[in-house]
Scaffold this motif. Structure first.
Motif, short mmCIF file in Angstrom:
data_model
loop_
_atom_site.label_atom_id
_atom_site.label_comp_id
_atom_site.label_asym_id
_atom_site.label_seq_id
_atom_site.Cartn_x
_atom_site.Cartn_y
_atom_site.Cartn_z
N HIS A 34 -3.63 10.63 15.74
CA HIS A 34 -2.86 10.27 16.93
C HIS A 34 -1.36 10.38 16.68
N HIS A 38 1.03 12.69 19.23
CA HIS A 38 2.19 12.13 19.93
C HIS A 38 3.49 12.34 19.16
N ALA A 39 3.47 13.28 18.22
CA ALA A 39 4.67 13.56 17.44
C ALA A 39 5.82 14.01 18.34
N VAL A 40 6.99 13.44 18.15
CA VAL A 40 8.17 13.79 18.93
C VAL A 40 8.85 14.97 18.26
N LEU A 41 8.99 16.05 18.99
CA LEU A 41 9.66 17.24 18.46
C LEU A 41 11.16 17.17 18.69
N ASP A 43 14.03 14.71 20.88
CA ASP A 43 14.33 13.60 21.79
C ASP A 43 15.53 13.98 22.65
N GLY A 48 11.51 18.05 29.88
CA GLY A 48 10.47 17.20 29.32
C GLY A 48 9.98 16.20 30.32
N THR A 60 11.88 13.57 26.62
CA THR A 60 11.33 13.68 25.28
C THR A 60 10.31 14.80 25.24
N THR A 62 7.28 16.09 23.27
CA THR A 62 6.27 15.79 22.26
C THR A 62 5.41 17.03 22.03
N LEU A 63 4.67 17.03 20.92
CA LEU A 63 3.78 18.15 20.64
C LEU A 63 2.72 18.29 21.72
N HIS A 64 2.19 17.15 22.20
CA HIS A 64 1.16 17.16 23.24
C HIS A 64 1.72 17.76 24.53
N PHE A 65 2.94 17.37 24.89
CA PHE A 65 3.56 17.90 26.10
C PHE A 65 3.82 19.40 25.96
#
Length: 418
Positions: A34, A38-41, A43, A48, A60, A62-65
């Motif tokens: 997890h 949810h890692a932030v690439l 900010d 985003g 922000t 994130t990798l998921h986004f």
């Protein structure tokens, strides 16, 4: 997308690999899994997710986004290209009266799962908690259903073609459902004018106008100049604007390239989604698709990795709602609506296809997977309900075994290409 094995390899095997890795990882070390998702690439990024804090706006990435909202747009663009070809081209597979029966069967294949899902949820008294997941079991995975269909019917059986038309139409319906029923935020439809304007401008100045200026000139100097000098860049810019318009409008931005696909120049012929001949088409739309082939492979790898990581302890009521919606609702809906179209409306079935084959087609179409996972990720917020629903989408692979058994029960005679 020229031979079935090439297609399945391109759009499915890496996806499965990512999903398997995700399942193993999430069940062996869920915290690190997890943390990756949810890692932030970046900010405070310019593009985003909008979060309003004290009147200010922060964004922000994130990798998921990045994978689900940005890169998956290319996958849906390829799906939209196939739907567009099927509907608009002179020899498109969904054009004209020949497509009416599979289109009606598609409606049943989408309505049946919804009714099963909602009915079971109401009977369990949990409809209020899981009602947003009604669209998850409406999905059909084109690649896997086609592969299983060939295993059951043989490559030359008319039911395989019927199944392919149904799966394409099903994907088109799924895209519409995502756009209408699953907004990503407060709807601001005025932003869709940006997407519309980008599509109209791209079509007018880089497709229609050069062809208009080339009328009567077989050398087509203007169209050739635009193709050679500008290539795909005008459509990439238009795609970025359209993507941003969808995001700001509150519609899932992964659908943001859909308005641009019909604006790209395309040869007025379609050999079919798995036809080898399409490899040699050099019009810009096919050229772009060919260049997206390998990038989209890895997009789907990461999509599977970031979305299929569900702990087995998450299995619950939503799992069975999604699974039963697929394996019960799909065959019932497709069989009943297909029978109604073929016999009551007297539209008929393709030569060599029996009414009993509709049941088997429905079982094959119950393989949801890719789009079902995607819908689950937008239908529910991250948490146990979403995880349980995703597990139902993963379990829909069991429909392959059901299909093989149904083929035996209904005495399907395999027809191979000679």
């Amino acid at each position: 997308m020229y031979r079935v094995w090439s297609y399945v390899t391109t759009y499915s095997l890496l996806l499965i690999g990512g999903a398997v890795i995700a399942l193993i990882w999430a069940n062996s070390d869920p915290d690190s899994y997890h943390a990756l998702v949810h890692a932030v690439l970046i900010d405070n990024f310019l593009i985003g997710i909008l979060e309003h804090e004290g009147g200010g706006t922060t964004r922000t990435l994130t990798l998921h986004f990045l994978v689900n909202d940005v890169l998956m747009a290319f996958f849906f663009a390829i799906a939209a290209k196939e739907v567009w070809e099927a509907v608009i081209l002179e020899h498109g597979s969904l054009r004209g009266s020949k497509a009416i029966t599979p289109l009606i069967a598609t409606a049943g294949g989408m309505l049946g799962p919804v009714l099963v899902y909602v009915t079971l949820a109401a009977a369990l008294g949990i409809l209020g908690d899981v009602h947003r997941g009604w669209a998850i079991p409406t999905a059909t995975d084109i690649a896997f259903s086609y592969l299983v269909g060939r295993m059951v019917f043989g490559a030359g059986h008319p039911a395989v073609r019927f199944l392919l038309l149904l799966a394409i139409a099903d994907d088109a319906g799924g895209l519409i459902i995502l756009a209408i029923f699953y907004p990503t935020g407060d709807l601001a439809p005025q932003w869709l004018l940006l997407s519309l304007g980008a599509a109209v401008a791209a079509f007018t100045f880089f497709n229609w106008l050069p062809r208009r200026l080339d009328r009567g000139n077989q050398l087509r100097p203007n169209s050739t100049w635009v193709r050679k000098k500008l290539s795909f860049w005008p459509y990439l810019v238009a795609g970025c604007l359209s993507w941003f318009g969808f995001q700001e409008a509150g519609i899932h931005p992964a659908l943001g390239l859909l308005p641009i696909v019909p604006t790209i120049p395309h040869a007025d012929r379609a050999f079919g989604i798995f036809a080898e001949a399409e490899e040699h088409l050099t019009d810009l739309l096919n050229w772009i698709e060919h260049r997206l082939k390998y990038p989209v492979e890895f997009v789907l790898l990461f999509f599977g990795l970031l979305n299929a990581g569900v702990e087995f302890s998450a299995i619950g009521a939503p799992t069975w709602l999604v699974l039963f919606g697929l394996v019960i609702g799909k065959p019932l809906g497709i069989s009943l609506f297909g029978w109604f179209a073929a016999n009551i409306l007297r539209l008929g079935l393709p030569d060599g296809m029996r009414t009993a084959d509709l049941v088997v087609v429905g079982c094959v179409a119950a393989i949801g997977f890719t789009v079902a996972l995607f819908v689950a990720s937008v239908a529910f917020p991250a948490g146990p309900v979403q995880d349980a629903a995703k597990m139902g989408a993963l379990f829909s692979f069991g429909a392959a075994l059901i299909s093989l058994a149904a083929g035996k029960i209904f005495k399907v005679e395999k027809v191979e290409i000679t």
